[in-house]
Structures are given as C-alpha cells and as structure tokens.
Design a protein around this motif. Structure first.
Motif, PDB file in Angstrom:
ATOM      1  N   LEU A 131       4.343  12.079  -4.796  1.00  0.00           N
ATOM      2  CA  LEU A 131       5.359  11.651  -3.838  1.00  0.00           C
ATOM      3  C   LEU A 131       4.811  11.678  -2.415  1.00  0.00           C
ATOM      4  CD1 LEU A 131       8.320  10.892  -3.256  1.00  0.00           C
ATOM      5  CD2 LEU A 131       8.817  13.345  -3.096  1.00  0.00           C
ATOM      6  N   PHE A 132       4.087  12.724  -2.080  1.00  0.00           N
ATOM      7  CA  PHE A 132       3.556  12.861  -0.726  1.00  0.00           C
ATOM      8  C   PHE A 132       2.553  11.750  -0.436  1.00  0.00           C
ATOM      9  CE2 PHE A 132       1.167  14.551   2.809  1.00  0.00           C
ATOM     10  CZ  PHE A 132       2.097  15.293   3.520  1.00  0.00           C
ATOM     11  N   ARG A 133       1.677  11.477  -1.390  1.00  0.00           N
ATOM     12  CA  ARG A 133       0.660  10.447  -1.178  1.00  0.00           C
ATOM     13  C   ARG A 133       1.279   9.058  -1.068  1.00  0.00           C
ATOM     14  NH1 ARG A 133      -4.807  10.717  -1.871  1.00  0.00           N
ATOM     15  NH2 ARG A 133      -5.882   8.722  -1.971  1.00  0.00           N
ATOM     16  N   SER A 134       2.231   8.751  -1.943  1.00  0.00           N
ATOM     17  CA  SER A 134       2.842   7.426  -1.909  1.00  0.00           C
ATOM     18  C   SER A 134       3.700   7.241  -0.664  1.00  0.00           C
ATOM     19  CB  SER A 134       3.687   7.197  -3.172  1.00  0.00           C
ATOM     20  OG  SER A 134       4.798   8.075  -3.205  1.00  0.00           O
ATOM     21  N   SER A 135       4.168   8.360  -0.084  1.00  0.00           N
ATOM     22  CA  SER A 135       5.032   8.277   1.086  1.00  0.00           C
ATOM     23  C   SER A 135       4.257   8.254   2.396  1.00  0.00           C
ATOM     24  CB  SER A 135       6.008   9.457   1.114  1.00  0.00           C
ATOM     25  OG  SER A 135       6.832   9.456  -0.022  1.00  0.00           O
ATOM     26  N   THR A 136       3.094   8.894   2.433  1.00  0.00           N
ATOM     27  CA  THR A 136       2.351   9.036   3.688  1.00  0.00           C
ATOM     28  C   THR A 136       0.991   8.358   3.678  1.00  0.00           C
ATOM     29  OG1 THR A 136       1.225  11.089   3.042  1.00  0.00           O
ATOM     30  CG2 THR A 136       3.431  11.302   4.024  1.00  0.00           C
ATOM     31  N   GLY A 137       0.445   8.113   2.487  1.00  0.00           N
ATOM     32  CA  GLY A 137      -0.908   7.575   2.403  1.00  0.00           C
ATOM     33  C   GLY A 137      -1.966   8.654   2.332  1.00  0.00           C
ATOM     34  N   PHE A 138      -1.573   9.922   2.491  1.00  0.00           N
ATOM     35  CA  PHE A 138      -2.509  11.042   2.450  1.00  0.00           C
ATOM     36  C   PHE A 138      -2.210  11.928   1.239  1.00  0.00           C
ATOM     37  CE2 PHE A 138      -1.771  10.226   7.015  1.00  0.00           C
ATOM     38  CZ  PHE A 138      -3.067   9.957   7.433  1.00  0.00           C
ATOM     39  N   SER A 139      -3.233  12.544   0.690  1.00  0.00           N
ATOM     40  CA  SER A 139      -2.995  13.641  -0.234  1.00  0.00           C
ATOM     41  C   SER A 139      -2.517  14.825   0.602  1.00  0.00           C
ATOM     42  CB  SER A 139      -4.277  14.013  -0.975  1.00  0.00           C
ATOM     43  OG  SER A 139      -5.205  14.615  -0.084  1.00  0.00           O
ATOM     44  N   LEU A 151       0.821  -1.208   0.000  1.00  0.00           N
ATOM     45  CA  LEU A 151       0.000   0.000   0.000  1.00  0.00           C
ATOM     46  C   LEU A 151       0.855   1.259   0.000  1.00  0.00           C
ATOM     47  CD1 LEU A 151      -2.884   1.119   0.162  1.00  0.00           C
ATOM     48  CD2 LEU A 151      -2.712   0.974   2.648  1.00  0.00           C
ATOM     49  N   PHE A 152       1.951   1.237   0.788  1.00  0.00           N
ATOM     50  CA  PHE A 152       2.831   2.396   0.892  1.00  0.00           C
ATOM     51  C   PHE A 152       4.248   2.009   0.508  1.00  0.00           C
ATOM     52  CE2 PHE A 152      -0.232   3.169   4.523  1.00  0.00           C
ATOM     53  CZ  PHE A 152      -1.053   4.000   3.779  1.00  0.00           C
ATOM     54  N   PRO A 153       4.501   1.687  -0.756  1.00  0.00           N
ATOM     55  CA  PRO A 153       5.843   1.226  -1.147  1.00  0.00           C
ATOM     56  C   PRO A 153       6.913   2.265  -0.915  1.00  0.00           C
ATOM     57  CG  PRO A 153       4.531   1.760  -3.086  1.00  0.00           C
ATOM     58  CD  PRO A 153       3.596   1.807  -1.911  1.00  0.00           C
ATOM     59  N   GLN A 154       6.572   3.533  -1.075  1.00  0.00           N
ATOM     60  CA  GLN A 154       7.569   4.575  -0.879  1.00  0.00           C
ATOM     61  C   GLN A 154       7.865   4.781   0.591  1.00  0.00           C
ATOM     62  OE1 GLN A 154       9.297   6.046  -3.240  1.00  0.00           O
ATOM     63  NE2 GLN A 154       8.208   4.920  -4.816  1.00  0.00           N
ATOM     64  N   TYR A 155       6.841   4.573   1.454  1.00  0.00           N
ATOM     65  CA  TYR A 155       7.041   4.818   2.879  1.00  0.00           C
ATOM     66  C   TYR A 155       8.046   3.846   3.470  1.00  0.00           C
ATOM     67  CZ  TYR A 155       6.122   5.701   7.771  1.00  0.00           C
ATOM     68  OH  TYR A 155       6.270   6.023   9.079  1.00  0.00           O
ATOM     69  N   ALA A 156       8.015   2.598   2.995  1.00  0.00           N
ATOM     70  CA  ALA A 156       8.911   1.582   3.551  1.00  0.00           C
ATOM     71  C   ALA A 156      10.367   1.945   3.313  1.00  0.00           C
ATOM     72  CB  ALA A 156       8.606   0.218   2.932  1.00  0.00           C
ATOM     73  N   ALA A 196       8.361  19.073   3.628  1.00  0.00           N
ATOM     74  CA  ALA A 196       6.992  19.555   3.447  1.00  0.00           C
ATOM     75  C   ALA A 196       6.204  19.495   4.749  1.00  0.00           C
ATOM     76  CB  ALA A 196       6.295  18.742   2.362  1.00  0.00           C
ATOM     77  N   ARG A 197       6.386  18.415   5.502  1.00  0.00           N
ATOM     78  CA  ARG A 197       5.667  18.287   6.768  1.00  0.00           C
ATOM     79  C   ARG A 197       6.112  19.357   7.756  1.00  0.00           C
ATOM     80  NH1 ARG A 197       5.167  11.796   7.784  1.00  0.00           N
ATOM     81  NH2 ARG A 197       4.086  12.533   9.650  1.00  0.00           N
ATOM     82  N   GLU A 198       7.404  19.652   7.769  1.00  0.00           N
ATOM     83  CA  GLU A 198       7.894  20.721   8.639  1.00  0.00           C
ATOM     84  C   GLU A 198       7.330  22.074   8.200  1.00  0.00           C
ATOM     85  OE1 GLU A 198      12.095  20.771   8.920  1.00  0.00           O
ATOM     86  OE2 GLU A 198      12.248  18.801   9.883  1.00  0.00           O
ATOM     87  N   TYR A 199       7.275  22.278   6.894  1.00  0.00           N
ATOM     88  CA  TYR A 199       6.748  23.549   6.374  1.00  0.00           C
ATOM     89  C   TYR A 199       5.274  23.698   6.737  1.00  0.00           C
ATOM     90  CZ  TYR A 199       5.708  27.327   3.112  1.00  0.00           C
ATOM     91  OH  TYR A 199       5.312  28.531   2.565  1.00  0.00           O
ATOM     92  N   ILE A 200       4.514  22.645   6.578  1.00  0.00           N
ATOM     93  CA  ILE A 200       3.089  22.686   6.921  1.00  0.00           C
ATOM     94  C   ILE A 200       2.904  23.009   8.395  1.00  0.00           C
ATOM     95  CG2 ILE A 200       1.026  21.232   7.186  1.00  0.00           C
ATOM     96  CD1 ILE A 200       1.972  19.796   4.572  1.00  0.00           C
ATOM     97  N   ALA A 201       3.675  22.366   9.264  1.00  0.00           N
ATOM     98  CA  ALA A 201       3.557  22.616  10.712  1.00  0.00           C
ATOM     99  C   ALA A 201       3.879  24.066  11.056  1.00  0.00           C
ATOM    100  CB  ALA A 201       4.492  21.670  11.472  1.00  0.00           C
ATOM    101  N   ALA A 202       4.867  24.645  10.363  1.00  0.00           N
ATOM    102  CA  ALA A 202       5.280  26.007  10.663  1.00  0.00           C
ATOM    103  C   ALA A 202       4.320  27.055  10.115  1.00  0.00           C
ATOM    104  CB  ALA A 202       6.685  26.259  10.111  1.00  0.00           C
ATOM    105  N   HIS A 203       3.516  26.682   9.107  1.00  0.00           N
ATOM    106  CA  HIS A 203       2.625  27.645   8.447  1.00  0.00           C
ATOM    107  C   HIS A 203       1.163  27.210   8.526  1.00  0.00           C
ATOM    108  CE1 HIS A 203       6.021  29.854   6.572  1.00  0.00           C
ATOM    109  NE2 HIS A 203       6.602  28.671   6.587  1.00  0.00           N
ATOM    110  N   LEU A 204       0.837  26.436   9.542  1.00  0.00           N
ATOM    111  CA  LEU A 204      -0.497  25.848   9.625  1.00  0.00           C
ATOM    112  C   LEU A 204      -1.588  26.902   9.705  1.00  0.00           C
ATOM    113  CD1 LEU A 204      -1.648  22.949   9.730  1.00  0.00           C
ATOM    114  CD2 LEU A 204      -1.727  23.162  12.222  1.00  0.00           C
ATOM    115  N   PHE A 205      -1.299  28.065  10.289  1.00  0.00           N
ATOM    116  CA  PHE A 205      -2.299  29.119  10.469  1.00  0.00           C
ATOM    117  C   PHE A 205      -2.516  29.929   9.194  1.00  0.00           C
ATOM    118  CE2 PHE A 205       1.875  30.726  11.417  1.00  0.00           C
ATOM    119  CZ  PHE A 205       1.909  31.982  10.839  1.00  0.00           C
ATOM    120  N   GLU A 206      -1.747  29.651   8.139  1.00  0.00           N
ATOM    121  CA  GLU A 206      -1.857  30.384   6.889  1.00  0.00           C
ATOM    122  C   GLU A 206      -2.589  29.552   5.837  1.00  0.00           C
ATOM    123  OE1 GLU A 206       2.104  31.384   5.709  1.00  0.00           O
ATOM    124  OE2 GLU A 206       2.699  31.972   7.733  1.00  0.00           O
TER     125      GLU A 206
END
Length: 288
Positions: free
Chosen positions: A221-229, A172-177, A190-200
């Motif tokens: 890439l994000f979806r295959s790595s995390t399972g989320f869009s 299901l998550f080949p990239q995550y492994a 990207a996850r760090e950027y989202i956390a830092a700019h969540l209020f925007e």
C-alpha cells in the motif's frame, strides 16, 4: 484525417501524425501518431507489416478502450476491455486484433525517459500491461485532448508532453491519484508516525503495526501510494532532516547522525554521501 484501406478499421476512424522538434526529442514526451478508431472483427495488426517498420510506430503505445475489447499478443497474451488502458513497447514483437466491434483512442509516444517510465510501470504491476485507471487520472479526457489538439493543430509540444506525463504518472501511481489524504488513511498515519519517531529504529514491522496492517500489506500500500518502499522513504526522510540540521545548526556530524536515527556515524556518512552525492561536511560548507 480519415483512415482508408486499413482492414478492420471502420470509416468513422481518424488518425493523425506529429513530427517532434529537436527540442521535444531531447527534453519532452512527444506523440508521433495517434487516433480514434472503430474496429470490427477483421482488425488484425501484426508487426511484420510495413507500417510497423516506420519510426513513428517503433516506440511506445498507449490505448484506451471505450467499448468492446482489443486483444494483444506481446511477450504474453492479454485483452484490454472497456475503461482499461494497454501499454506496449512496439520495438518488441506485437500483434493487436479485435474479435468483434470495439472503439478505442490510442497514441504512439516516446521521450527521453519514456523507457524508464515503461519499465517502472510494469515493475510496479508485476509485468502486467493492462491497467484500469482511477477516475482522478482523467485518462479518457487526456487521450481526447491530445487527439483533438493534434487534429486541430491547437496543442503545443509542451502541453502534449504534460498530458502524456500525467497519463504515465496515473499509471505509475494508481493508488496515489485516488488516495484519501485525510489523517485517517494508513499511509498518512504512517508518514506522521515516521516523522515523530525518526530518531528511533524504524523497521517496517514496527511502522506497519502502528497503523494496524501486516508488513506485507502495508509495504504494498505504501509503495503504490507514494512510489517509495517504506525503507527508502525513511532513509530519504532522514537525509532531508540531516540536510536541514547541517544547514541550520552547529551540531557535529555525529550528533546529527544520532538525531536522525543512525547509531553509527560511519553508516550515516556513507548513507548521506550515497543519497546526496557529497559528504555531510562538504554539504555543510556548500549546501546544495
């Protein structure tokens, strides 16, 4: 047990059966039959034979090819080659055959959410039923442990379920492994950027630009790595942050909505209720 009188299956082959308990059928992934087969060019399994009508066969099928090629005909025609895995719904029309010598480990499985896994794996892969597992998936070892465990009667239903689950998650998550989780990886950035700019406001284009990728490439890439869009991840991250603020502060619902990136209290309440199952006010009174 040795396989006798199955055309195209050589004498070294083994096959084992397993009858799941009521608890396994209700709660776990379970294997109904599995095997380690050596094929020659005469192997040709079709879904109009008597074996295919058995309950132990009419479920989902995973095969790991160790050498040679095994061909499949389902809704489409494809080949599973050395080091690859094939995934088939044996409730649907199917045919397996070999054009030459081949070796494979296989198992029939089912479970309470096996259908959901099957559908999601194919959806993530554009309907493709052949996959090359990452090394971190340890697919060959998982197959071997299930087969040897059923042969020797040393594997519990819980362990068997866990091994099937790991196999399915690896597909299901080949990239995550195999994801490089260092800070330099685009998804980690990207996850760090989202956390830092969540209020925007965080459209996908903005996050993609922050990690120097095109929106389409970044989304894949994000979806295959995390399972989320990316959008789903941002929404869920905002809801989680809102839960923490509802639980730990006296801020109003409107203030919390703005702090987690919503520009409308109404939209925030609707989104929170949809994802959490209760309104923000109800959650604050009874944090779940």
């Amino acid at each position: 047990m040795k396989v006798l009188n199955e055309p195209g299956v050589l004498w070294r082959s083994e096959r084992f059966f397993s009858t799941p308990s009521a608890m396994a059928r209700s709660l776990f992934f379970y294997v109904t039959r599995c095997g380690h087969y050596y094929y020659d060019k005469n192997y040709d399994f079709r879904d109009n034979c008597e074996i295919s009508k058995l309950g132990s066969h009419k479920n989902f099928f995973l095969i790991y090819v160790r050498s040679g090629t095994v061909h499949f005909e389902t809704d489409s025609t494809y080949s599973v080659e050395q080091g690859q895995i094939g995934l088939v719904d044996c409730r649907r029309p199917h045919r397996f055959y070999a054009a030459g010598n081949a070796e494979a480990m296989w198992l029939h499985f089912d479970g309470s959410n096996a259908r959901a896994f099957f559908d999601q794996i194919l959806a993530f892969r554009g309907g493709r039923q052949v996959m090359t597992p990452s090394g971190e998936c340890h697919a060959e070892q998982e197959f071997a442990q299930i087969i040897s465990g059923l042969r020797d009667e040393t594997i519990t239903e819980i362990e068997c379920s866990q091994r099937v689950y790991r196999l399915l998650c690896g597909l299901l998550f080949p990239q995550y492994a195999s994801l490089d989780k260092t800070a330099e990886h685009p998804v980690a950035q990207a996850r760090e950027y989202i956390a830092a700019h969540l209020f925007e406001e965080l459209p996908v284009e903005r996050v993609a630009a922050a990690v120097n990728l095109s929106p389409s490439h970044f989304s894949r890439l994000f979806r295959s790595s995390t399972g989320f869009s990316p959008h789903e991840y941002i929404v869920l991250h905002r809801i989680d942050e809102a839960k923490a603020l509802l639980h730990s502060t006296a801020l109003s619902v409107k203030e919390i909505a703005y702090r987690v990136g919503y520009r409308s209290e109404v939209n925030f309440i609707a989104s929170f209720t949809d994802k959490a199952g209760v309104s923000p006010a109800t959650f604050r009174k009874n944090p779940l």
